[in-house]
Design a protein around this motif. Structure first.
Motif, PDB file in Angstrom:
ATOM      1  N   GLN A  97       5.011   2.028  -0.463  1.00 53.36           N
ATOM      2  CA  GLN A  97       3.834   1.895  -1.329  1.00 53.36           C
ATOM      3  C   GLN A  97       2.912   3.092  -1.172  1.00 53.36           C
ATOM      4  N   LEU A  98       2.772   3.542   0.082  1.00 53.31           N
ATOM      5  CA  LEU A  98       1.891   4.665   0.346  1.00 53.31           C
ATOM      6  C   LEU A  98       2.329   5.894  -0.427  1.00 53.31           C
ATOM      7  N   ARG A  99       3.675   6.134  -0.428  1.00 52.55           N
ATOM      8  CA  ARG A  99       4.203   7.273  -1.198  1.00 52.55           C
ATOM      9  C   ARG A  99       3.757   7.167  -2.649  1.00 52.55           C
ATOM     10  N   GLN A 100       3.954   5.935  -3.200  1.00 50.23           N
ATOM     11  CA  GLN A 100       3.592   5.736  -4.600  1.00 50.23           C
ATOM     12  C   GLN A 100       2.106   6.005  -4.812  1.00 50.23           C
ATOM     13  N   TRP A 101       1.319   5.465  -3.870  1.00 48.38           N
ATOM     14  CA  TRP A 101      -0.132   5.647  -4.005  1.00 48.38           C
ATOM     15  C   TRP A 101      -0.494   7.123  -3.934  1.00 48.38           C
ATOM     16  N   GLN A 102       0.171   7.839  -3.036  1.00 49.49           N
ATOM     17  CA  GLN A 102      -0.156   9.259  -2.889  1.00 49.49           C
ATOM     18  C   GLN A 102       0.124  10.018  -4.174  1.00 49.49           C
ATOM     19  N   LEU A 104       0.082   8.704  -7.130  1.00 52.21           N
ATOM     20  CA  LEU A 104      -0.969   8.302  -8.065  1.00 52.21           C
ATOM     21  C   LEU A 104      -2.278   9.018  -7.751  1.00 52.21           C
ATOM     22  N   LEU A 105      -2.574   9.107  -6.441  1.00 51.57           N
ATOM     23  CA  LEU A 105      -3.825   9.712  -6.019  1.00 51.57           C
ATOM     24  C   LEU A 105      -3.881  11.175  -6.440  1.00 51.57           C
ATOM     25  N   GLN A 108      -4.592  11.259  -9.996  1.00 45.75           N
ATOM     26  CA  GLN A 108      -5.957  10.826 -10.242  1.00 45.75           C
ATOM     27  C   GLN A 108      -6.944  11.923  -9.849  1.00 45.75           C
ATOM     28  N   TYR A 240     -14.501   0.636  -6.994  1.00 46.86           N
ATOM     29  CA  TYR A 240     -14.025  -0.262  -5.945  1.00 46.86           C
ATOM     30  C   TYR A 240     -14.420  -1.678  -6.349  1.00 46.86           C
TER      31      TYR A 240
END
Lengths: 282, 166
Positions: A97-102, A104-105, A108, A240
């Motif tokens: 998930q972290l990879r995916q978030w990174q 995305l980040l 973004q 947030y």
């Protein structure tokens, strides 16, 4: 030793009648309360006096910590093994998930860099534990076990895993006070995720209910709408999650709708808080 | 009445006041215990005012009250104000209340405790908290129930220390 019992009152002589002393003290204390409440002039002074209390807090924490350690020690081997396996599974899942978030980040951040050159990348998160001895009468202020020595500063936003919980108001060497969003003194700039309408969420001294102010009667609000931080004011990171609308009442003739919201953060059973700066440190 | 306290008195007084302060800090967060948590500091101060009026002055009440305000994170002066009012009323009435039978003494003290709770209710309302007046009744009632036992305990300790010193 002699005279110890009589020199306890440095401000007033013994001849002064009790009623006068009472009046003077009451006036002084009421003035103190008004100053502290209205102007927060004494917050800095409180931090200074708090330095005396810091070791006291550490001392008061001891029984709780001992209990926690004992409980950890008593946990059976078997449950530890099961827990380890569970954590390993979680770890893999979270890494992915972290990879995916990174990814995305990165996207973004590029977009934000285009839109808002001033937005600061979110800094390192500081995680603190809520001290169990907190005894604020309505539970709207909590003590955490991180302070100035660990880099905590006044004005930092406190977030739990579900949403915004509050902000740091007083910093001691190894502890800090966090005012939760449920405190009547707390106001938080928010926006509706669905429509972008702006509002201010104000506490009412209750862990399960807040009030969204300044929403016109005509504003498009529905029960179930999500409120998120707008980032206005610079204290809180934007976008947030804060609360969900639970109740909307429109009284004809009034300027604003009465909107009640339920905070996403579990304000009455906080255990850990992540502290972070908003986009613009003050 | 104005004679200075003996050393053991001083020791017991400070130990009991600090214990009371700790107990105030350990106020449970919710549940029945939180509602019924007594006003430890006021009760211990009441004992020492009745024993020796001079040893708990309004100044000390303010000092302990401010410590309590800081420790509990409430507006500065709140507990101090309640304690000062309570101490004043007790100092004015101690000569009579002291020699009352226990139930009458408890009743007189309950009046003071109730007044403090009413004041506190007003203060919370002013500050915007959803204070319930029933909560004040609970606290005052549990404090009053505790009073005879606390009085006996401190009195026994006091006498025991005096005897062991002589």
């Amino acid at each position: 030793m002699a005279g110890r019992g009589t020199d306890h009152n440095p401000l007033f002589m013994d001849q002064v009648p009790g009623s006068l002393r009472l009046t003077v003290w009451v006036l002084l204390l009421v003035a103190l309360m008004v100053l502290d409440h209205r102007h927060h002039w004494l917050l800095q002074g409180r931090a200074l006096t708090g330095r005396v209390l810091d070791p006291v807090f550490s001392l008061l924490e001891l029984p709780d910590q001992a209990g926690r350690q004992l409980a950890t020690w008593l946990v059976e081997q078997q449950s530890l093994v099961a827990r380890k396996q569970q954590l390993e599974r979680d770890n893999v899942r979270l890494r992915v998930q972290l990879r995916q978030w990174q990814a995305l980040l990165n996207d973004q951040q590029q977009i934000q860099a285009l839109l808002q050159p001033m937005v600061r990348a979110s800094g390192q998160l500081q995680v603190a534990r809520v001290v169990a001895l907190n005894s604020h009468p309505f539970g709207t202020r909590v003590l955490i076990n991180r302070g100035k020595a660990e880099g905590v500063e006044t004005g930092m936003a406190a977030l739990d895993s579900q949403g915004v919980a509050g902000q740091v108001i007083t910093v001691l060497p190894h502890h800090a006070w966090v005012m939760l969003i449920s405190d009547p003194d707390h106001a938080l700039p928010v926006q509706l995720r669905r429509t972008g309408v702006r509002s201010i969420v104000v506490g009412r001294g209750r862990a399960d209910e807040l009030e969204a102010m300044n929403l016109p009667l005509s504003a498009d609000i529905q029960v179930g709408d999500m409120l998120e931080t707008s980032g206005i004011g610079g204290r809180f990171p934007p976008h947030y999650p804060v609360a969900v609308v639970t109740h909307v009442q429109r009284v004809p003739g009034e300027r604003f709708a009465h909107v009640r919201v339920r905070p996403l953060a579990e304000l009455d059973r906080l255990q850990f808080l992540a502290l972070s700066w908003g986009p613009e440190p003050s | 009445m104005n004679t200075p306290l003996k050393r053991h008195h001083q020791g017991l007084m400070w130990a009991s006041l600090l214990t009371a302060l700790m107990l105030e800090f350990w106020h449970p967060l919710d549940g029945l215990a939180a509602r019924l948590w007594p006003q430890w500091l006021m009760l211990v101060m009441a004992y020492w005012i009745m024993e020796r009026s001079r040893c708990v002055s309004m100044f000390r009440g303010v000092l302990f009250g401010l410590l309590l305000d800081l420790g509990r994170g409430v507006v500065l002066g709140q507990h101090a104000l309640l304690l000062v009012v309570g101490i004043y009323l007790l100092q004015q009435t101690r000569l009579r209340v002291r020699f009352y039978p226990m139930w009458q003494q408890t009743a007189a003290l309950s009046g003071i405790l109730l007044l403090q709770q009413a004041l506190q209710w007003g203060l919370y309302r002013w500050l915007g908290y959803p204070a319930q007046w029933q909560d004040g009744l609970w606290t005052a009632a549990s404090s009053a129930m505790l009073w005879p036992w606390l009085f006996l305990l401190l009195d026994r300790l006091n006498m025991w220390l005096r005897r062991s010193e002589n």
